[in-house]
Design a protein around this motif. Structure first.
Motif, short mmCIF file in Angstrom:
data_model
loop_
_atom_site.label_atom_id
_atom_site.label_comp_id
_atom_site.label_asym_id
_atom_site.label_seq_id
_atom_site.Cartn_x
_atom_site.Cartn_y
_atom_site.Cartn_z
N GLU A 168 108.44 25.46 39.37
CA GLU A 168 108.20 25.87 38.11
C GLU A 168 107.70 27.24 37.97
OE1 GLU A 168 107.43 23.09 34.35
OE2 GLU A 168 105.40 23.88 35.52
N ARG B 39 97.04 22.81 31.84
CA ARG B 39 95.98 23.35 32.62
C ARG B 39 95.81 24.80 32.21
NH1 ARG B 39 99.26 22.41 37.46
NH2 ARG B 39 98.72 20.62 38.35
N ARG C 164 93.75 24.38 44.70
CA ARG C 164 93.79 24.30 46.31
C ARG C 164 94.18 25.82 46.74
NH1 ARG C 164 97.14 19.05 46.88
NH2 ARG C 164 95.78 17.53 45.73
N HIS D 37 107.82 27.52 51.80
CA HIS D 37 107.43 26.14 52.02
C HIS D 37 107.26 25.72 53.35
CE1 HIS D 37 107.05 21.95 51.06
NE2 HIS D 37 108.15 21.59 51.51
N ARG D 38 106.35 24.86 53.61
CA ARG D 38 105.97 24.55 54.96
C ARG D 38 106.75 23.78 55.87
NH1 ARG D 38 100.40 21.28 54.12
NH2 ARG D 38 101.11 19.58 53.00
N MET E 83 114.26 20.53 39.18
CA MET E 83 113.32 21.74 39.39
C MET E 83 114.01 22.56 40.75
SD MET E 83 110.73 22.34 37.72
CE MET E 83 109.49 20.97 36.68
N ARG F 25 109.32 18.83 47.85
CA ARG F 25 108.99 17.48 47.28
C ARG F 25 109.18 17.61 45.96
NH1 ARG F 25 104.38 14.53 48.44
NH2 ARG F 25 104.18 15.81 50.41
N ILE G 12 99.78 24.83 45.47
CA ILE G 12 99.92 23.68 46.39
C ILE G 12 98.87 22.43 45.88
CG2 ILE G 12 100.32 25.25 48.43
CD1 ILE G 12 97.28 24.99 49.15
N GLY G 13 98.96 22.44 44.55
CA GLY G 13 98.07 21.45 44.18
C GLY G 13 96.51 21.43 43.50
N GLY H 28 106.24 21.64 45.70
CA GLY H 28 106.21 20.78 44.60
C GLY H 28 106.67 21.34 43.24
N ASP I 11 96.59 10.72 41.03
CA ASP I 11 96.14 12.11 41.54
C ASP I 11 94.73 12.23 41.27
OD1 ASP I 11 98.53 12.79 42.67
OD2 ASP I 11 99.29 12.96 40.51
N VAL J 120 103.77 29.76 47.10
CA VAL J 120 103.64 28.90 48.14
C VAL J 120 103.64 27.58 47.60
CG1 VAL J 120 102.09 28.36 50.06
CG2 VAL J 120 102.19 30.66 49.55
N GLY J 121 104.39 26.66 48.32
CA GLY J 121 104.28 25.37 47.77
C GLY J 121 105.73 24.89 47.45
N SER K 185 105.09 22.31 40.68
CA SER K 185 104.45 23.44 40.12
C SER K 185 104.98 24.68 40.84
CB SER K 185 102.84 23.25 40.65
OG SER K 185 102.39 22.18 39.82
P1 NAP Z 1 102.32 18.41 44.79
O1 NAP Z 1 103.30 17.65 44.13
O2 NAP Z 1 101.12 17.67 45.43
O3 NAP Z 1 103.02 19.45 45.61
C1 NAP Z 1 101.88 20.18 46.41
C2 NAP Z 1 103.00 21.24 47.42
O4 NAP Z 1 102.25 22.25 48.10
C3 NAP Z 1 103.49 20.18 48.26
O5 NAP Z 1 105.11 20.86 48.55
C4 NAP Z 1 102.97 20.55 49.64
O6 NAP Z 1 103.66 20.53 50.83
C5 NAP Z 1 102.32 21.81 49.49
N1 NAP Z 1 101.27 22.17 49.98
C6 NAP Z 1 100.04 21.30 50.01
N2 NAP Z 1 99.04 21.82 50.88
C7 NAP Z 1 99.38 22.87 51.40
C8 NAP Z 1 99.07 24.08 52.29
N3 NAP Z 1 97.51 23.98 52.64
N4 NAP Z 1 99.63 24.70 52.59
C9 NAP Z 1 100.98 24.88 52.37
N5 NAP Z 1 101.63 24.02 51.22
C10 NAP Z 1 100.84 23.01 51.12
O7 NAP Z 1 101.41 19.32 43.41
P2 NAP Z 1 102.21 20.01 42.26
O8 NAP Z 1 103.57 20.95 42.39
O9 NAP Z 1 100.82 20.82 41.41
O10 NAP Z 1 102.27 18.86 41.23
C11 NAP Z 1 101.32 18.07 41.05
C12 NAP Z 1 101.90 16.96 39.90
O11 NAP Z 1 102.23 17.57 38.78
C13 NAP Z 1 103.04 16.43 40.31
O12 NAP Z 1 103.02 14.82 40.20
C14 NAP Z 1 104.35 17.05 39.85
O13 NAP Z 1 105.40 16.32 39.68
C15 NAP Z 1 103.48 17.40 38.58
N6 NAP Z 1 104.14 18.43 37.86
C16 NAP Z 1 105.17 18.37 36.82
C17 NAP Z 1 105.74 19.41 36.29
C18 NAP Z 1 106.95 19.00 35.34
O14 NAP Z 1 107.52 17.98 35.29
N7 NAP Z 1 107.14 19.99 34.56
C19 NAP Z 1 105.20 20.66 36.68
C20 NAP Z 1 104.39 20.98 37.58
C21 NAP Z 1 103.69 19.62 38.15
P3 NAP Z 1 104.18 19.02 51.42
O15 NAP Z 1 105.66 19.01 50.65
O16 NAP Z 1 104.78 19.46 52.87
O17 NAP Z 1 103.41 18.16 51.41
#
Ligand code: NAP
Length: 308
Positions: free
Chosen positions: A158, A284, A116, A174-175, A185, A180, A237-238, A153, A255, A150-151, A155
């Protein structure tokens, strides 16, 4: 009548092309529906330094062109268009590009995922020139630089922690006013002296024509703008897996990623395999995608042998 092939591969990133190389060399005459924008996410990168075998690094598009050429050399055929419909009810499985129908006794899905983006002006043009969606891939280029991540979560946290190995400073934007991400982490990132968090903040605009020079942040509560010097912007941000064709057909996780059997590329439909980022939200990487593409090819070959 539609010709029935042994393998139809949908998608042409490192996973799909590796599956094509392996299945072509196994005389399975694969046809690859490669999409209009073939090559996957590496087409959007510049230098790739972590793909084994290229000690000097290689440009992402060149790496993909090489993989495609290698698949063609062994007889893989390509359709340069997006599949718009599939029929996975039973083997031979079907995929359509408009009215053109392709049938395979097996199917390998390697449609990837898309990071994204923030949707800012100039953002796409600065990818590989300061803007990145992969810290593992690009962190090394930012030794002693000031970086924004930015973000909020897992990711983002990390990646921010990882980037402190290289950067002089990492600002995590972070917004909202809470993350999250999992607690472990958060604890790790918040304890890192190189990471500063800007809560309730969003990147409002990017400064720099040919490379990123700084960003403008916006306070999400007050709207107030402030400049922040940064030569790197990592957007975490995912990702969105490309699974709209398979939504009602294959088992997907919460997801939207295709669920595969443990240590396998087998999907919920016998004879249909999934490889690369469409089934992987953890690693990835181009090399892991290529690895699972190879697994899918071998599993398809074994499936064909068992179901002759
Ligand atoms: P995620 O959990 O969906 O988090 C996305 C983050 O980006 C959220 O904090 C969100 O804010 C923010 N965001 C989304 N759209 C945005 C925008 N347009 N502008 C600004 N901020 C925005 O995605 P992810 O961190 O990539 O993780 C995906 C999955 O993989 C999760 O289940 C995660 O636990 C897992 N993962 C695990 C590990 C690990 O265990 N080592 C590492 C990486 C990922 P809000 O919080 O305000 O919604």
């Amino acid at each position: 009548m539609t010709e029935i092939r042994d393998v139809v591969i949908v998608g042409s990133g490192p996973a799909g092309l590796t599956a094509a190389i392996y299945t072509a060399r196994a005389n399975l005459r694969p046809i690859v529906i490669e999409g209009f924008s073939s090559g996957g996410q590496l087409m959007l990168t510049t230098e790739v330094e972590n793909f084994p075998g290229f000690p000097e690094g290689i440009m992402g598009p060149e790496l993909m062109a090489n993989m495609r050429e290698q698949a063609v050399r062994f007889g893989a055929e390509f359709v340069t268009a997006n599949a718009d419909r599939v029929d996975l009810s039973s083997s031979p499985f079907g995929a359509w590009v408009g009215n053109d129908e392709y049938r395979g006794r097996t199917m390998i899905i390697s449609t990837g995922a898309t990071a994204r983006m923030l949707g800012l002006e100039g953002e796409a043009g600065l990818i590989g020139r300061g803007v990145s969606t992969c810290a593992t891939c690009d962190g090394f280029f930012f030794r002693d630089h000031e970086i924004v991540v930015v973000g909020g979560g897992d990711s983002a946290l990390e990646e921010a922690t990882f980037l402190t190995k290289f950067a002089s400073k990492v600002t995590l934007v972070h917004r909202r006013d809470e993350f999250r991400a999992s607690k472990i982490m958060q604890d790790r990132a918040l304890a890192n002296p190189k990471i500063e968090v800007r809560w309730n903040s969003a990147v409002d605009s990017l400064v720099g024509e040919t490379k990123l020079e700084s960003v403008v942040l916006r306070d999400t509560n007050t709207g107030e703008l402030s400049a922040l010097s940064a030569t790197g912007l990592f957007i975490a941000i995912g990702h969105d897996p490309t699974t709209e064709l398979f939504n009602e057909v294959l088992d997907l996780d919460g997801d939207g990623y295709i669920i595969t059997a443990p240590s396998s590329t087998k999907t919920s439909i016998d004879g249909v395999f999934a490889s690369g980022d469409v089934a992987d939200h953890v690693y990835r990487q181009a090399i892991t995608a290529a690895g699972t593409g190879c697994m899918a090819a071998i599993e398809a070959e074994r499936w064909l042998a068992a179901n002759e």
